[in-house]
Design a protein around this motif. Structure first.
Motif, PDB file in Angstrom:
ATOM      1  N   ALA A  93      -5.757   2.186   0.300  1.00 53.33           N
ATOM      2  CA  ALA A  93      -4.510   2.201   0.398  1.00 53.33           C
ATOM      3  C   ALA A  93      -3.841   2.746   1.759  1.00 53.33           C
ATOM      4  O   ALA A  93      -3.050   1.738   2.795  1.00 53.33           O
ATOM      5  N   ARG A  94      -4.337   4.145   2.540  1.00 55.17           N
ATOM      6  CA  ARG A  94      -4.375   4.586   3.577  1.00 55.17           C
ATOM      7  C   ARG A  94      -4.799   3.781   4.401  1.00 55.17           C
ATOM      8  O   ARG A  94      -4.379   3.388   5.699  1.00 55.17           O
ATOM      9  N   ARG A 112      -5.313  11.373 -10.485  1.00 58.55           N
ATOM     10  CA  ARG A 112      -5.114  10.682  -9.046  1.00 58.55           C
ATOM     11  C   ARG A 112      -6.068  10.056  -9.068  1.00 58.55           C
ATOM     12  O   ARG A 112      -7.928   9.970  -9.521  1.00 58.55           O
ATOM     13  N   ASP A 113      -6.092   8.956  -8.585  1.00 61.02           N
ATOM     14  CA  ASP A 113      -7.545   7.699  -8.179  1.00 61.02           C
ATOM     15  C   ASP A 113      -7.502   8.177  -7.073  1.00 61.02           C
ATOM     16  O   ASP A 113      -6.569   7.323  -5.744  1.00 61.02           O
ATOM     17  N   PRO A 165       0.679  -1.424  -0.049  1.00 64.43           N
ATOM     18  CA  PRO A 165       0.282  -0.026  -0.157  1.00 64.43           C
ATOM     19  C   PRO A 165       1.087   1.438  -0.148  1.00 64.43           C
ATOM     20  O   PRO A 165       0.183   2.362  -0.750  1.00 64.43           O
ATOM     21  N   MET A 166       1.921   1.701   0.645  1.00 65.62           N
ATOM     22  CA  MET A 166       2.670   2.431   0.515  1.00 65.62           C
ATOM     23  C   MET A 166       3.504   2.848  -0.905  1.00 65.62           C
ATOM     24  O   MET A 166       3.481   3.588  -1.126  1.00 65.62           O
ATOM     25  N   GLN A 167       3.784   1.775  -1.559  1.00 62.70           N
ATOM     26  CA  GLN A 167       4.437   1.742  -2.952  1.00 62.70           C
ATOM     27  C   GLN A 167       2.716   2.396  -3.847  1.00 62.70           C
ATOM     28  O   GLN A 167       3.080   3.238  -4.323  1.00 62.70           O
ATOM     29  N   THR A 210       2.402   6.356  -3.153  1.00 65.86           N
ATOM     30  CA  THR A 210       3.713   6.780  -4.392  1.00 65.86           C
ATOM     31  C   THR A 210       3.033   6.400  -5.221  1.00 65.86           C
ATOM     32  O   THR A 210       3.732   7.689  -6.178  1.00 65.86           O
ATOM     33  N   ALA A 211       2.862   6.191  -6.156  1.00 64.16           N
ATOM     34  CA  ALA A 211       2.470   5.363  -7.419  1.00 64.16           C
ATOM     35  C   ALA A 211       1.341   6.533  -7.608  1.00 64.16           C
ATOM     36  O   ALA A 211       1.760   7.396  -8.725  1.00 64.16           O
ATOM     37  N   ASP A 212       0.156   6.641  -7.090  1.00 66.63           N
ATOM     38  CA  ASP A 212      -0.338   8.000  -6.953  1.00 66.63           C
ATOM     39  C   ASP A 212      -0.323   9.415  -7.190  1.00 66.63           C
ATOM     40  O   ASP A 212      -0.411  10.190  -7.934  1.00 66.63           O
TER      41      ASP A 212
END
Length: 229
Positions: free
Chosen positions: A133-134, A125-126, A110-112, A115-117
């Motif tokens: 993820a949060r 952005r999603d 989820p951290m990645q 970052t990807a977002d």
């Protein structure tokens, strides 16, 4: 002649996991900084390993991919005497592998995603994926914190591969979702992790690159100060 080469980038959380293990295992490795944004470097890297992922360990002509596999391979074939990150006892080894897997899946992944977002154009952005993820990180913090009660390290009495996975995953994840005050056991564990010599060395070597981390505004000022970047 050292035949071990690690293709890596010092900002990558996956690379941090392996770099911590290399230091813990007392292994000399030639480190080759990889720029996947360069077409020639990317093509050369794909020729070594078709997924194009990093880190990638080369032992002579043999490619060894994937962080946990790299660490286990290094312990089995190249570790200094007496150095270990996966215990010999089968059940204890399973516990280490379990927590290594949990940190990779439920903290690093989820951290990645967060970052990807941030790397997407603002109009792409999603928001629902970011919220999920949060939420995943908050849920992971809770179950990890409960597990850590009465423990120094995450799997057994000694620093292990599971802690190698935990350190970069938590370091970057907390830039997006800080630890809530109620997670005292997890906060204390993070302090032990960040103070561990192999972890501290890896973070210190990454400092010049933190200005390129998309979530850098959330990093602790102990590690990154925008005013001096």
């Amino acid at each position: 002649m050292n035949m071990l080469t690690l293709h890596y980038h010092p900002l990558s959380s996956c690379c941090h996991k392996v770099l911590i293990a290399i230091d813990m295992l007392g292994i000399e490795v030639d480190k080759r900084l990889l720029n996947l944004g360069d077409p020639e470097e990317r093509a050369a890297h794909l020729a070594l390993w078709p997924t194009g992922k990093m880190p990638l360990l080369m032992d002579g002509p043999r490619p060894v991919p994937e962080t946990s596999i790299i660490i286990e391979y290094l312990q089995r074939h190249h570790a200094s005497p007496g150095r270990t990150l996966i215990p010999d006892a089968p059940d204890a080894a399973l516990d280490v592998r379990l927590w290594d897997r949990l940190f990779d899946l439920y903290v690093m992944t989820p951290m990645q995603a967060l970052t990807a977002d941030l790397l997407r154009p603002e109009g792409e952005r999603d928001a629902p994926a970011v919220a999920k993820a949060r939420e995943s990180l908050s849920s992971a913090y809770a179950f990890i914190g409960r597990h850590l009660e009465g423990r120094t390290w995450v799997a057994g009495d000694a620093f292990s591969m599971a802690d190698c996975a935990a350190a970069p995953a938590l370091f970057y994840a907390m830039a997006y979702v800080p630890l809530p005050p109620q997670h005292g056991h997890l906060a204390a564990y993070v302090e032990r992790l960040m103070s561990h010599p192999s972890v501290a060395l890896t973070i210190d070597q990454a400092r010049p690159y933190f200005k390129f981390f998309p979530g850098r505004s959330g990093l602790s000022r102990r590690y990154f100060d925008p005013a001096t970047a």
